[in-house]
Scaffold this active site. Structure first.
Site, PDB file in Angstrom:
ATOM      1  N   SER A 214       0.842  -1.330  -0.005  1.00  0.00           N
ATOM      2  CA  SER A 214       0.108  -0.085  -0.158  1.00  0.00           C
ATOM      3  C   SER A 214       0.817   1.123   0.034  1.00  0.00           C
ATOM      4  CB  SER A 214      -0.980   0.043   1.387  1.00  0.00           C
ATOM      5  OG  SER A 214      -1.627   1.402   1.416  1.00  0.00           O
TER       6      SER A 214
ATOM      7  N   HIS B 278      -1.090  -1.162  -4.316  1.00  0.00           N
ATOM      8  CA  HIS B 278      -2.372  -1.014  -3.710  1.00  0.00           C
ATOM      9  C   HIS B 278      -2.414   0.657  -3.463  1.00  0.00           C
ATOM     10  CE1 HIS B 278      -6.003  -1.875  -1.388  1.00  0.00           C
ATOM     11  NE2 HIS B 278      -5.616  -0.824  -0.443  1.00  0.00           N
TER      12      HIS B 278
ATOM     13  N   ASP C 288      -4.624   3.775  -2.087  1.00  0.00           N
ATOM     14  CA  ASP C 288      -5.845   4.063  -1.028  1.00  0.00           C
ATOM     15  C   ASP C 288      -6.156   5.592  -1.267  1.00  0.00           C
ATOM     16  OD1 ASP C 288      -6.062   1.683   0.485  1.00  0.00           O
ATOM     17  OD2 ASP C 288      -4.171   2.076   1.316  1.00  0.00           O
TER      18      ASP C 288
ATOM     19  N   MET D 123      -8.827   8.332  -0.061  1.00  0.00           N
ATOM     20  CA  MET D 123      -9.752   8.992   0.989  1.00  0.00           C
ATOM     21  C   MET D 123     -10.185  10.261   0.780  1.00  0.00           C
ATOM     22  SD  MET D 123      -7.289   7.240   4.004  1.00  0.00           S
ATOM     23  CE  MET D 123      -6.700   5.635   3.983  1.00  0.00           C
TER      24      MET D 123
ATOM     25  N   HIS E 137      -8.341   1.301  -4.205  1.00  0.00           N
ATOM     26  CA  HIS E 137      -9.188   1.413  -3.224  1.00  0.00           C
ATOM     27  C   HIS E 137      -9.896   2.678  -2.719  1.00  0.00           C
ATOM     28  CE1 HIS E 137      -9.766   0.065   1.330  1.00  0.00           C
ATOM     29  NE2 HIS E 137     -10.698   0.298   0.718  1.00  0.00           N
TER      30      HIS E 137
ATOM     31  N   MET F  16     -12.145   5.064  -1.005  1.00  0.00           N
ATOM     32  CA  MET F  16     -12.925   5.016   0.540  1.00  0.00           C
ATOM     33  C   MET F  16     -13.628   6.637   0.306  1.00  0.00           C
ATOM     34  SD  MET F  16      -9.771   3.414   2.722  1.00  0.00           S
ATOM     35  CE  MET F  16      -8.720   3.400   1.244  1.00  0.00           C
TER      36      MET F  16
ATOM     37  N   MET G 165     -11.940  -5.591   4.881  1.00  0.00           N
ATOM     38  CA  MET G 165     -11.126  -4.752   5.604  1.00  0.00           C
ATOM     39  C   MET G 165     -10.884  -5.376   7.013  1.00  0.00           C
ATOM     40  SD  MET G 165     -10.487  -2.275   3.960  1.00  0.00           S
ATOM     41  CE  MET G 165      -9.509  -1.390   5.231  1.00  0.00           C
TER      42      MET G 165
ATOM     43  N   GLY H 171      -9.052   4.156   6.986  1.00  0.00           N
ATOM     44  CA  GLY H 171      -8.855   5.458   6.890  1.00  0.00           C
ATOM     45  C   GLY H 171      -7.528   5.769   7.570  1.00  0.00           C
ATOM     46  N   PHE H 172      -6.825   4.638   8.073  1.00  0.00           N
ATOM     47  CA  PHE H 172      -5.328   4.910   8.561  1.00  0.00           C
ATOM     48  C   PHE H 172      -4.652   3.726   8.423  1.00  0.00           C
ATOM     49  CE2 PHE H 172      -8.304   7.477  10.905  1.00  0.00           C
ATOM     50  CZ  PHE H 172      -7.617   8.946  10.743  1.00  0.00           C
ATOM     51  N   GLY H 173      -3.502   3.794   8.022  1.00  0.00           N
ATOM     52  CA  GLY H 173      -2.448   2.656   8.145  1.00  0.00           C
ATOM     53  C   GLY H 173      -1.992   2.419   9.443  1.00  0.00           C
ATOM     54  N   GLY H 174      -1.047   1.206   9.620  1.00  0.00           N
ATOM     55  CA  GLY H 174      -0.583   1.113  10.977  1.00  0.00           C
ATOM     56  C   GLY H 174      -1.333   0.828  12.080  1.00  0.00           C
TER      57      GLY H 174
ATOM     58  N   ASP I 297      -6.880  -6.464   3.671  1.00  0.00           N
ATOM     59  CA  ASP I 297      -6.362  -4.926   3.912  1.00  0.00           C
ATOM     60  C   ASP I 297      -6.429  -4.609   5.312  1.00  0.00           C
ATOM     61  OD1 ASP I 297      -5.503  -2.722   3.151  1.00  0.00           O
ATOM     62  OD2 ASP I 297      -7.063  -1.926   2.097  1.00  0.00           O
ATOM     63  N   GLY I 298      -5.220  -4.504   5.983  1.00  0.00           N
ATOM     64  CA  GLY I 298      -5.190  -3.797   7.114  1.00  0.00           C
ATOM     65  C   GLY I 298      -4.483  -4.434   8.071  1.00  0.00           C
ATOM     66  N   GLY I 299      -3.366  -4.195   8.903  1.00  0.00           N
ATOM     67  CA  GLY I 299      -2.597  -4.997   9.670  1.00  0.00           C
ATOM     68  C   GLY I 299      -2.028  -6.342   9.527  1.00  0.00           C
TER      69      GLY I 299
ATOM     70  N   GLY J 211       0.985  -2.181   4.126  1.00  0.00           N
ATOM     71  CA  GLY J 211       1.564  -0.879   4.044  1.00  0.00           C
ATOM     72  C   GLY J 211       2.548  -0.754   5.030  1.00  0.00           C
ATOM     73  N   SER J 212       2.548  -0.602   6.468  1.00  0.00           N
ATOM     74  CA  SER J 212       3.470  -0.697   7.484  1.00  0.00           C
ATOM     75  C   SER J 212       4.397  -1.633   7.532  1.00  0.00           C
ATOM     76  CB  SER J 212       2.951  -0.427   8.817  1.00  0.00           C
ATOM     77  OG  SER J 212       1.587   0.212   8.765  1.00  0.00           O
TER      78      SER J 212
HETATM   79  C1  DX5 Z   1      -6.482   1.677   5.388  1.00  0.00           C
HETATM   80  C2  DX5 Z   1      -6.062   1.232   4.004  1.00  0.00           C
HETATM   81  C3  DX5 Z   1      -4.889   0.123   3.675  1.00  0.00           C
HETATM   82  C4  DX5 Z   1      -3.755   0.577   4.705  1.00  0.00           C
HETATM   83  C5  DX5 Z   1      -3.078  -0.518   5.150  1.00  0.00           C
HETATM   84  O1  DX5 Z   1      -7.609   2.377   5.082  1.00  0.00           O
HETATM   85  O2  DX5 Z   1      -7.239   0.881   3.081  1.00  0.00           O
HETATM   86  O3  DX5 Z   1      -4.753  -0.197   2.623  1.00  0.00           O
HETATM   87  O4  DX5 Z   1      -2.956   1.449   3.932  1.00  0.00           O
HETATM   88  O5  DX5 Z   1      -2.006  -0.083   5.974  1.00  0.00           O
HETATM   89  P1  DX5 Z   1      -1.538  -1.309   7.115  1.00  0.00           P
HETATM   90  O6  DX5 Z   1      -0.700  -2.266   6.331  1.00  0.00           O
HETATM   91  O7  DX5 Z   1      -0.297  -0.304   7.910  1.00  0.00           O
HETATM   92  O8  DX5 Z   1      -2.364  -1.752   7.973  1.00  0.00           O
HETATM   93 ZN    ZN Z   2      -6.690  -0.215   0.900  1.00  0.00          ZN
END
Ligand code: DX5
Ligand code: ZN
Length: 214
Positions: free
Chosen positions: A6, A31, A33, A35, A64, A66, A135, A140-143, A173-175, A195-196
């Site tokens: 991401s 990927h 994102d 928003m 993606h 959002m 999801m 909304g946020f990474g990490g 997607d996420g964590g 992402g992270s």
């Molecule tokens: C969250 C995004 C994800 C995000 C994933 O709203 O859709 O794609 O970037 O980031 P990590 O892998 O850090 O959770």
């Molecule tokens: Zn995403």
């Protein structure tokens, strides 16, 4: 396993470097994102950044959205070069129409489900789509931390796909990290977004490989 790093977690002051890293890594897709600060409590980036990424990326763009009422922008994102365009179940009043609109642009259609949305909600359109994005954090946020309930959603979705005798990718997607990737694979996931776990690593390419080689 398809791996989709991401870009949200990339260094935007060194975007070309990070895109080149993905180009030469074992990753399969980018990927992206998008928003709007309304559907989710954060604003990321829009068309000009996507245009720049498209110029440099040598792998498919998995976009993606959002954003509320995504139908307004489906054509625009298709023209910008999205190969896969995913809209949120929770953001569409007429989901079937949104799917048809994406497909009429000649690209792949995905539906994303928030953590609270049961997978059964899309059983009547599953034959029409190419990807379901589950999801595993609130968008909304990474990490953020991975929500464990995702495992059973993957299993349930896998059995719906089988029951309907159709095929579509299950994306998580996420964590996502090495701590949950093999269990996700066992439950039936096809695509991992990270992402992270990729961009905060000392060696991003080797973390991509760790996800890929499960
Ligand atoms: C969250 C995004 C994800 C995000 C994933 O709203 O859709 O794609 O970037 O980031 P990590 O892998 O850090 O959770
Ligand atoms: Zn995403």
């Amino acid at each position: 396993m398809i791996i989709a790093p991401s870009i949200l977690a990339a260094d935007f002051a060194n975007l070309e470097r990070d895109i080149d890293m993905i180009n030469s890594s074992d990753a399969d897709w980018f990927h992206i994102d998008v928003m709007d600060g309304v559907f989710v409590p954060n604003i990321s980036f829009g068309m000009p950044v996507l245009k720049a990424i498209k110029k440099l990326a040598k792998k498919p763009l998995d976009v993606h959205l959002m954003i509320v009422d995504p139908d307004r922008y489906i054509e625009t994102f298709a023209k910008l070069g999205a190969e896969i365009l995913t809209v949120h179940f929770e953001a569409c009043n007429h989901l079937h129409r949104s799917i048809q609109k994406i497909k009429s642009c000649g690209i792949k259609a995905g539906i994303a489900l928030n953590p609270h949305t049961p997978v059964d909600n899309i059983s009547e359109v599953i034959q029409d789509i190419d990807l379901v994005c589950l999801m595993s954090v609130n968008p909304g946020f990474g990490g953020q931390s991975f929500i464990e309930n995702t495992f059973q959603k993957v299993e349930k979705l896998r059995s719906i796909i089988k029951e309907k005798n159709t095929s579509c990718f299950i994306e998580i997607d996420g964590g996502v990290s090495n701590l949950n990737s093999s269990k996700l694979a066992k439950c039936g996931a096809d695509v991992l977004v990270a992402g992270s776990y990729v961009f905060n690593a000392e060696n991003p390419e080797s973390n991509i490989k760790l996800l890929k080689d499960i």
